[in-house]
Design a protein around this motif. Structure first.
Motif, mmCIF file in Angstrom:
data_model
loop_
_atom_site.group_PDB
_atom_site.id
_atom_site.type_symbol
_atom_site.label_atom_id
_atom_site.label_comp_id
_atom_site.label_asym_id
_atom_site.label_seq_id
_atom_site.Cartn_x
_atom_site.Cartn_y
_atom_site.Cartn_z
ATOM 1 N N GLU A 37 -2.425 4.380 5.973
ATOM 2 C CA GLU A 37 -1.747 4.624 4.708
ATOM 3 C C GLU A 37 -0.294 4.165 4.827
ATOM 4 N N ALA A 38 0.250 3.650 3.728
ATOM 5 C CA ALA A 38 1.627 3.156 3.750
ATOM 6 C C ALA A 38 2.639 4.263 4.010
ATOM 7 N N THR A 39 2.236 5.520 3.826
ATOM 8 C CA THR A 39 3.144 6.638 4.110
ATOM 9 C C THR A 39 3.529 6.678 5.595
ATOM 10 N N SER A 40 2.738 6.028 6.446
ATOM 11 C CA SER A 40 3.039 6.005 7.881
ATOM 12 C C SER A 40 3.888 4.804 8.280
ATOM 13 N N ALA A 41 4.235 3.945 7.328
ATOM 14 C CA ALA A 41 4.984 2.728 7.638
ATOM 15 C C ALA A 41 6.433 3.058 7.997
ATOM 16 N N PRO A 42 7.034 2.306 8.912
ATOM 17 C CA PRO A 42 8.463 2.494 9.201
ATOM 18 C C PRO A 42 9.304 2.060 8.005
ATOM 19 N N GLN A 43 10.534 2.523 7.984
ATOM 20 C CA GLN A 43 11.420 2.140 6.872
ATOM 21 C C GLN A 43 11.698 0.644 6.884
ATOM 22 N N VAL A 44 11.789 0.074 8.086
ATOM 23 C CA VAL A 44 12.063 -1.354 8.215
ATOM 24 C C VAL A 44 11.151 -1.927 9.308
ATOM 25 N N GLY A 260 5.997 7.539 -3.235
ATOM 26 C CA GLY A 260 7.165 6.973 -3.904
ATOM 27 C C GLY A 260 8.298 6.601 -2.979
ATOM 28 N N VAL A 261 8.056 6.609 -1.666
ATOM 29 C CA VAL A 261 9.090 6.251 -0.698
ATOM 30 C C VAL A 261 9.126 4.733 -0.522
ATOM 31 N N LYS A 262 10.321 4.168 -0.548
ATOM 32 C CA LYS A 262 10.471 2.729 -0.417
ATOM 33 C C LYS A 262 10.564 2.320 1.058
ATOM 34 N N HIS A 263 9.953 1.164 1.359
ATOM 35 C CA HIS A 263 9.994 0.576 2.688
ATOM 36 C C HIS A 263 10.361 -0.902 2.534
ATOM 37 N N THR A 264 10.946 -1.476 3.595
ATOM 38 C CA THR A 264 11.299 -2.893 3.568
ATOM 39 C C THR A 264 10.654 -3.593 4.762
ATOM 40 N N ALA A 265 9.977 -4.673 4.490
ATOM 41 C CA ALA A 265 9.388 -5.501 5.539
ATOM 42 C C ALA A 265 10.052 -6.868 5.481
ATOM 43 N N PHE A 266 10.593 -7.321 6.610
ATOM 44 C CA PHE A 266 11.275 -8.608 6.690
ATOM 45 C C PHE A 266 10.443 -9.597 7.501
#
Length: 555
Positions: A37-44, A260-266
């Protein structure tokens, strides 16, 4: 309910579905350690490739790229394996009608008044379509610019996981022989090829009627180099510009999880790293516009900063029309989805199914049949499944074109979509020809045992015309003219295409014109849908472009 409360409710429901999937995992479904789930994704985070959309093209593309590079897949929907029984052959229609907030098919209504759906699930539309698997015509391969040997290898790569010879029982045999009587010749037997005549094709349902989808192609991946996040809704592509004359370059994406938490992937600093949008014919142009690439006047009206005025984004939208007949049968029929097809290039394709669970849709049919059949017979037709089937036609290569427009800057909201069904007279002519062919099949000797002789084909036309199949204004002459019948009963074949077409928005390597580090690889780039049903070609394209991108990276 305010937006904050709605998001909390939606996130809670998604969490419940995720827990259900964990505890009720099917033993036959693949287990992917790299899917979360995307809720487990790091902020960056940083990746060589970011694939937006884990659909029919995105899954094979990502699996291929992960062989030699790090890949992030962002899918706005959930897992197709959480409710594996729901995607089995017998539940085909019910999956489309699922009203829950995390359904596989997101319903919408076009500006033309036609009910429609877009995928929101890992595996995309292959998770809830009719399953038919057939190759594209040679014209499509030529236009795509792909090497024929690569195309062949890519098809075989796909077919090892998801393709099976379609079964042909009594109903499908009767349709095949009826097509031959109706002059849809020659008979080509079983073949993957798209050629004139009547043929048996492949299917993504196995011998036990369990569905396989593009998500199964992730079994090919390198699990150490890929990460897939579910319920990850991409809000925009980060586009950097340096200096007044420089080209914009894609550097990353901003996505939101179910809470609804935002994450950024570079992207990594490697100059070959790319963002690849595979969000479908509606989602891909929508995301480009939300990111500032699109018609300037439309973006400015919504307060979106214009990075590049590209008036062709969202234009050239097409959708193949579906019209047909429902045929009640005096004898039991097998459960079947599309196993065979009659191909009349470039006019239309005739397909069929039987024994489907269509009961919720047929309250009005029973009233119309009462004068012709007794109550006992009526009851037997709609016990748990329809005793009978449907024969439909798909108008090939529609000339009519539409467009999409953004309602808002919310990526969860389907934009305004207009396909302009039958705007061009040639498309209407194709539909009429297809309905005539269907009538000839129904009236054929080969099909006679599957129809009540006292129910004329005109009554069958009247039955379909009486159903609330769309929201378009009705003609009083529906029963008198096949042209009116086509207009009044038009439905979608769910074969959306266009919006980021090759030559207008992307080049022949699917790079977005005028932007570095950004491609679009999916049906939004097509000028027509390949084959009778496009999923085989789209999966092949994902694999083939993955191989081509790999070679370009390390050449």
């Amino acid at each position: 309910m305010d937006m904050r409360s709605w998001r909390f409710l939606k996130a809670s429901l998604v969490a419940v579905f995720a827990l259900h999937a964990y505890f009720c995992h099917s033993d036959t479904a693949p287990y992917y350690s790299f899917v979360d789930e995307a809720t487990s994704a790091p902020q960056v985070s940083y990746h060589d490739y970011i694939v937006v959309g884990g659909g029919v093209a995105g899954c094979p593309l990502a699996a291929t790229l992960s062989e030699t590079a790090t890949v992030l897949v962002l899918e706005r929907g959930g897992s197709p394996y959480r409710k594996p029984v729901d995607t089995d052959k017998g539940n085909f229609v019910l999956t489309l009608l699922d009203p829950t907030p995390d359904s596989y098919a997101q319903a919408f209504i076009t500006e033309d008044g036609v009910y429609n759906h877009r995928a929101r699930v890992l595996g995309g539309g292959s998770v809830f379509n009719a399953g038919f698997y057939s190759h594209a015509e040679p014209d499509f391969i030529k236009e795509s610019g792909l090497d024929e040997a690569l195309v062949k290898d890519s098809y075989q790569w796909v077919e090892k996981k998801v393709a099976f010879k379609a079964p042909v029982l009594q109903w499908q045999s009767a349709v095949i022989n009826g097509l031959l009587e109706a002059g849809v010749l020659p008979y080509n037997g079983f073949t993957y090829d798209h050629i004139n005549g009547t043929k048996i094709g492949a299917t993504i349902f196995d011998l036990d009627d369990h569905r396989h989808s593009a998500a199964d192609l992730l079994e090919y991946d390198n699990p150490k180099q890929i990460k897939v996040y579910l319920h990850a809704t991409v809000h925009k592509i980060i586009l950097a510009t340096e200096g007044i004359r420089s080209r914009p370059r894609a550097e990353g994406v901003i996505f939101e999880d179910a809470f609804g938490v935002k994450h950024t992937a570079f992207l990594t600093k490697d100059s070959k790293s790319e963002i690849i949008v595979s969000a479908g014919a509606i989602g891909s142009p929508q995301l480009l516009m939300l990111s500032g690439i699109g018609p300037a006047h439309q973006l400015e009206a919504l307060g979106i900063e214009v990075v590049m005025d590209q008036p062709m984004v969202g234009q050239g939208m097409g959708d193949n029309t579906l019209n047909g007949l429902v045929i009640p049968s005096p004898i039991p029929v097998e459960l079947s989805l599309v196993s065979s097809v009659g191909i009349s290039q470039p006019v239309n394709y005739i397909e069929s199914g039987s024994g489907l669970n269509l009961t919720p849709s047929f309250g009005r049919i029973t009233k119309l049949l009462l004068p012709f059949l007794n109550q006992t017979t009526i009851g037997s037709l709609f016990d748990t499944r329809l005793r009978g089937g449907i024969i439909v036609q798909k108008a090939a290569r529609p000339i009519s074109r539409g467009h999409i427009e953004l309602w808002s800057t919310d990526p969860n909201e389907t934009p305004k979509v207009r396909f302009n069904y039958f705007q061009e007279p040639e498309d209407l002519r194709k539909c009429v020809q297809g309905i005539k062919t269907i009538i000839n099949v129904v009236n054929s000797k080969a099909f006679s045992k599957f129809r009540y002789q006292e129910i004329s084909t005109q009554l069958l036309l009247n039955l379909v015309a009486a159903l609330p199949l769309n929201l378009r204004p009705r003609s009083l002459a529906t029963a008198l003219s096949l042209e009116h019948f086509c207009r009044d009963t038009v439905m979608t074949f769910w074969h959306h295409h266009g919006g980021c077409q090759t030559g207008n928005v992307v080049d022949h390597d699917y790079r977005v014109l005028g932007v570095d580090g950004l491609r679009v690889i999916d049906s939004s780039t097509f000028s027509f849908t390949p084959g009778t049903n496009p999923q085989a070609a789209v999966m092949m394209l994902g694999r083939a472009m993955g191989v081509r991108i790999q070679k370009g990276r390390y050449s």
